[in-house]
Design a protein around this motif. Structure first.
Motif, PDB file in Angstrom:
ATOM      1  N   TYR A  17       0.811  -1.215   0.000  1.00 32.71           N
ATOM      2  CA  TYR A  17       0.000   0.000   0.000  1.00 32.71           C
ATOM      3  C   TYR A  17       0.849   1.271   0.000  1.00 32.71           C
ATOM      4  O   TYR A  17       0.314   2.366   0.084  1.00 32.71           O
ATOM      5  CB  TYR A  17      -0.947  -0.018   1.201  1.00 32.71           C
ATOM      6  CG  TYR A  17      -1.789  -1.265   1.202  1.00 32.71           C
ATOM      7  CD1 TYR A  17      -2.840  -1.410   0.300  1.00 32.71           C
ATOM      8  CD2 TYR A  17      -1.497  -2.329   2.054  1.00 32.71           C
ATOM      9  CE1 TYR A  17      -3.600  -2.572   0.261  1.00 32.71           C
ATOM     10  CE2 TYR A  17      -2.255  -3.494   2.026  1.00 32.71           C
ATOM     11  CZ  TYR A  17      -3.294  -3.613   1.132  1.00 32.71           C
ATOM     12  OH  TYR A  17      -4.036  -4.772   1.092  1.00 32.71           O
ATOM     13  N   GLU A  18       2.149   1.119  -0.078  1.00 36.45           N
ATOM     14  CA  GLU A  18       3.049   2.270  -0.073  1.00 36.45           C
ATOM     15  C   GLU A  18       3.428   2.659  -1.501  1.00 36.45           C
ATOM     16  O   GLU A  18       3.356   1.850  -2.422  1.00 36.45           O
ATOM     17  CB  GLU A  18       4.323   1.958   0.730  1.00 36.45           C
ATOM     18  CG  GLU A  18       4.069   1.568   2.179  1.00 36.45           C
ATOM     19  CD  GLU A  18       3.445   2.682   3.007  1.00 36.45           C
ATOM     20  OE1 GLU A  18       3.595   3.869   2.653  1.00 36.45           O
ATOM     21  OE2 GLU A  18       2.796   2.372   4.022  1.00 36.45           O
ATOM     22  N   SER A  19       3.871   3.879  -1.658  1.00 35.68           N
ATOM     23  CA  SER A  19       4.326   4.354  -2.973  1.00 35.68           C
ATOM     24  C   SER A  19       5.690   3.737  -3.272  1.00 35.68           C
ATOM     25  O   SER A  19       6.407   3.321  -2.347  1.00 35.68           O
ATOM     26  CB  SER A  19       4.443   5.872  -2.966  1.00 35.68           C
ATOM     27  OG  SER A  19       5.528   6.264  -2.137  1.00 35.68           O
ATOM     28  N   PRO A  20       6.057   3.693  -4.535  1.00 36.39           N
ATOM     29  CA  PRO A  20       7.388   3.178  -4.870  1.00 36.39           C
ATOM     30  C   PRO A  20       8.512   3.904  -4.122  1.00 36.39           C
ATOM     31  O   PRO A  20       9.441   3.261  -3.623  1.00 36.39           O
ATOM     32  CB  PRO A  20       7.484   3.395  -6.382  1.00 36.39           C
ATOM     33  CG  PRO A  20       6.065   3.314  -6.843  1.00 36.39           C
ATOM     34  CD  PRO A  20       5.268   3.966  -5.749  1.00 36.39           C
ATOM     35  N   THR A  42      13.297   0.379 -22.339  1.00 36.11           N
ATOM     36  CA  THR A  42      12.400   1.536 -22.356  1.00 36.11           C
ATOM     37  C   THR A  42      11.881   1.941 -20.979  1.00 36.11           C
ATOM     38  O   THR A  42      11.567   3.107 -20.764  1.00 36.11           O
ATOM     39  CB  THR A  42      11.203   1.277 -23.289  1.00 36.11           C
ATOM     40  OG1 THR A  42      10.553   0.086 -22.876  1.00 36.11           O
ATOM     41  CG2 THR A  42      11.652   1.146 -24.731  1.00 36.11           C
ATOM     42  N   HIS A  43      11.799   1.009 -20.035  1.00 28.66           N
ATOM     43  CA  HIS A  43      11.260   1.323 -18.702  1.00 28.66           C
ATOM     44  C   HIS A  43      12.353   1.557 -17.662  1.00 28.66           C
ATOM     45  O   HIS A  43      12.059   1.758 -16.490  1.00 28.66           O
ATOM     46  CB  HIS A  43      10.338   0.206 -18.225  1.00 28.66           C
ATOM     47  CG  HIS A  43       9.196  -0.062 -19.151  1.00 28.66           C
ATOM     48  ND1 HIS A  43       8.130   0.799 -19.288  1.00 28.66           N
ATOM     49  CD2 HIS A  43       8.965  -1.078 -20.006  1.00 28.66           C
ATOM     50  CE1 HIS A  43       7.287   0.322 -20.184  1.00 28.66           C
ATOM     51  NE2 HIS A  43       7.777  -0.811 -20.645  1.00 28.66           N
ATOM     52  N   LEU A  47      13.033   3.268 -12.748  1.00 28.50           N
ATOM     53  CA  LEU A  47      13.673   2.662 -11.572  1.00 28.50           C
ATOM     54  C   LEU A  47      14.993   3.358 -11.252  1.00 28.50           C
ATOM     55  O   LEU A  47      15.270   3.652 -10.087  1.00 28.50           O
ATOM     56  CB  LEU A  47      13.903   1.162 -11.784  1.00 28.50           C
ATOM     57  CG  LEU A  47      14.581   0.444 -10.616  1.00 28.50           C
ATOM     58  CD1 LEU A  47      13.711   0.482  -9.366  1.00 28.50           C
ATOM     59  CD2 LEU A  47      14.910  -0.987 -10.992  1.00 28.50           C
ATOM     60  N   LEU A  48      15.807   3.616 -12.258  1.00 26.13           N
ATOM     61  CA  LEU A  48      17.093   4.272 -12.007  1.00 26.13           C
ATOM     62  C   LEU A  48      16.892   5.637 -11.357  1.00 26.13           C
ATOM     63  O   LEU A  48      17.583   5.988 -10.398  1.00 26.13           O
ATOM     64  CB  LEU A  48      17.875   4.410 -13.313  1.00 26.13           C
ATOM     65  CG  LEU A  48      18.389   3.107 -13.903  1.00 26.13           C
ATOM     66  CD1 LEU A  48      18.912   3.331 -15.312  1.00 26.13           C
ATOM     67  CD2 LEU A  48      19.456   2.479 -13.018  1.00 26.13           C
ATOM     68  N   HIS A  49      15.939   6.396 -11.866  1.00 29.35           N
ATOM     69  CA  HIS A  49      15.662   7.713 -11.289  1.00 29.35           C
ATOM     70  C   HIS A  49      15.124   7.584  -9.872  1.00 29.35           C
ATOM     71  O   HIS A  49      15.553   8.309  -8.961  1.00 29.35           O
ATOM     72  CB  HIS A  49      14.673   8.482 -12.167  1.00 29.35           C
ATOM     73  CG  HIS A  49      14.429   9.870 -11.683  1.00 29.35           C
ATOM     74  ND1 HIS A  49      13.421  10.180 -10.793  1.00 29.35           N
ATOM     75  CD2 HIS A  49      15.076  11.025 -11.937  1.00 29.35           C
ATOM     76  CE1 HIS A  49      13.458  11.461 -10.521  1.00 29.35           C
ATOM     77  NE2 HIS A  49      14.445  11.997 -11.204  1.00 29.35           N
ATOM     78  N   ALA A  50      14.198   6.656  -9.667  1.00 32.74           N
ATOM     79  CA  ALA A  50      13.580   6.500  -8.341  1.00 32.74           C
ATOM     80  C   ALA A  50      14.616   6.143  -7.272  1.00 32.74           C
ATOM     81  O   ALA A  50      14.601   6.705  -6.173  1.00 32.74           O
ATOM     82  CB  ALA A  50      12.492   5.440  -8.402  1.00 32.74           C
ATOM     83  N   VAL A  51      15.511   5.220  -7.600  1.00 31.16           N
ATOM     84  CA  VAL A  51      16.510   4.797  -6.604  1.00 31.16           C
ATOM     85  C   VAL A  51      17.568   5.876  -6.408  1.00 31.16           C
ATOM     86  O   VAL A  51      17.886   6.237  -5.276  1.00 31.16           O
ATOM     87  CB  VAL A  51      17.153   3.451  -6.999  1.00 31.16           C
ATOM     88  CG1 VAL A  51      18.301   3.101  -6.059  1.00 31.16           C
ATOM     89  CG2 VAL A  51      16.110   2.336  -6.976  1.00 31.16           C
ATOM     90  N   THR A  52      18.122   6.399  -7.481  1.00 31.48           N
ATOM     91  CA  THR A  52      19.202   7.381  -7.335  1.00 31.48           C
ATOM     92  C   THR A  52      18.713   8.728  -6.819  1.00 31.48           C
ATOM     93  O   THR A  52      19.498   9.499  -6.290  1.00 31.48           O
ATOM     94  CB  THR A  52      19.984   7.560  -8.656  1.00 31.48           C
ATOM     95  OG1 THR A  52      19.093   8.007  -9.684  1.00 31.48           O
ATOM     96  CG2 THR A  52      20.670   6.266  -9.060  1.00 31.48           C
ATOM     97  N   PHE A 138      17.758  -4.086  -6.497  1.00 35.52           N
ATOM     98  CA  PHE A 138      16.615  -3.475  -7.164  1.00 35.52           C
ATOM     99  C   PHE A 138      16.675  -3.860  -8.636  1.00 35.52           C
ATOM    100  O   PHE A 138      17.693  -3.648  -9.291  1.00 35.52           O
ATOM    101  CB  PHE A 138      16.673  -1.943  -7.061  1.00 35.52           C
ATOM    102  CG  PHE A 138      16.442  -1.411  -5.687  1.00 35.52           C
ATOM    103  CD1 PHE A 138      15.162  -1.182  -5.216  1.00 35.52           C
ATOM    104  CD2 PHE A 138      17.515  -1.124  -4.855  1.00 35.52           C
ATOM    105  CE1 PHE A 138      14.949  -0.678  -3.952  1.00 35.52           C
ATOM    106  CE2 PHE A 138      17.312  -0.621  -3.584  1.00 35.52           C
ATOM    107  CZ  PHE A 138      16.025  -0.398  -3.126  1.00 35.52           C
ATOM    108  N   THR A 139      15.587  -4.405  -9.140  1.00 32.62           N
ATOM    109  CA  THR A 139      15.536  -4.792 -10.537  1.00 32.62           C
ATOM    110  C   THR A 139      14.179  -4.418 -11.108  1.00 32.62           C
ATOM    111  O   THR A 139      13.189  -4.322 -10.380  1.00 32.62           O
ATOM    112  CB  THR A 139      15.830  -6.294 -10.714  1.00 32.62           C
ATOM    113  OG1 THR A 139      15.873  -6.618 -12.094  1.00 32.62           O
ATOM    114  CG2 THR A 139      14.808  -7.160 -10.002  1.00 32.62           C
ATOM    115  N   ASN A 140      14.141  -4.205 -12.394  1.00 32.33           N
ATOM    116  CA  ASN A 140      12.937  -3.720 -13.051  1.00 32.33           C
ATOM    117  C   ASN A 140      12.104  -4.888 -13.585  1.00 32.33           C
ATOM    118  O   ASN A 140      12.099  -5.150 -14.775  1.00 32.33           O
ATOM    119  CB  ASN A 140      13.343  -2.773 -14.186  1.00 32.33           C
ATOM    120  CG  ASN A 140      12.206  -1.895 -14.642  1.00 32.33           C
ATOM    121  OD1 ASN A 140      11.197  -1.767 -13.962  1.00 32.33           O
ATOM    122  ND2 ASN A 140      12.365  -1.284 -15.791  1.00 32.33           N
TER     123      ASN A 140
END
Length: 164
Positions: A17-20, A42-43, A47-52, A138-140
Motif C-alpha cells: 500500500y506504499e508508494s514506490p 524503455t522502462h 527505476l534508475l531515477h527512483a533509486v538514485t 533493485f531490478t525492473n
C-alpha cells in the motif's frame, strides 16, 4: 540483513500500500550494499531515477550483451550522464563476432539459446554479483512479463539470499 519469512510476509502486506518511493526509502535505510541492475530498456529510467533520487551513489550494474540497438546505447549514455550513475558495466567473455560465428542468435527455447543466454547474460551477471556482493537488489521486473512474475511480492529473496 536477513529478514525472517514471517516478518517478510508482514512487510510485504504493509508495503503493498506504499508508494514506490516509500518502498525504496524503506529498503535503502536497511541496506548496506544496495545494487540496481538495468538493461537500459524503455522502462529503465523510472527505476534508475527512483533509486538514485533517494540515494545518489547507489551502485548500478549493466550487463551489456553486445546485442543492443543503437537507440539502447544512446539511451544508456543519456541516463548515465543525466542521472550521474555510479555504473559498472559487465560484458561477455567473447565478442559479438565470435558468438555470432559460433551460435548466431538462436531461437528462444533451443539448446543453443540456453548456451547463448549463459554466455551473454548469466555469466556476466554472476560476475557482477560476485564483485559487488549486494545485500539488496533493485531490478525492473514487471508482473505482466511472465506467469512466475505475476506471483512475486514486493520483497523476496533470491536463492543466494539477496533481498530483491
Amino acid at each position: 540483513m536477513r529478514i525472517s519469512p514471517e516478518k517478510l510476509a508482514v512487510l510485504n502486506q504493509n508495503l503493498r500500500y506504499e508508494s514506490p518511493s516509500e518502498i525504496i526509502s524503506f529498503v535503502l535505510e536497511k541496506a548496506q550494499k544496495p545494487l540496481v541492475t538495468t538493461s537500459f530498456g524503455t522502462h529503465s529510467a523510472a527505476l534508475l531515477h527512483a533509486v538514485t533520487d533517494i540515494k545518489a551513489n547507489t551502485q548500478v550494474v549493466w550487463c551489456d550483451t553486445g546485442y543492443n540497438t543503437a537507440a539502447t546505447y544512446s539511451h544508456a549514455q543519456h541516463l548515465i550522464e543525466t542521472l550521474s550513475l555510479k555504473i559498472d558495466i559487465f560484458v561477455p567473455d567473447y565478442s559479438r563476432g565470435f558468438i555470432d560465428s559460433w551460435l548466431g542468435v538462436p531461437l528462444p527455447g533451443s539448446e543453443e539459446h540456453k548456451i547463448f543466454s549463459e554466455i551473454v547474460k548469466l555469466k556476466p551477471f554472476r560476475k557482477a554479483l560476485k564483485r559487488h556482493q549486494p545485500d539488496v537488489w533493485f531490478t525492473n521486473l514487471r508482473k505482466s512479463q511472465t506467469e512466475h512474475r505475476k506471483n512475486l511480492d514486493v520483497l523476496s529473496y533470491t536463492s543466494d539470499g539477496i533481498l530483491k
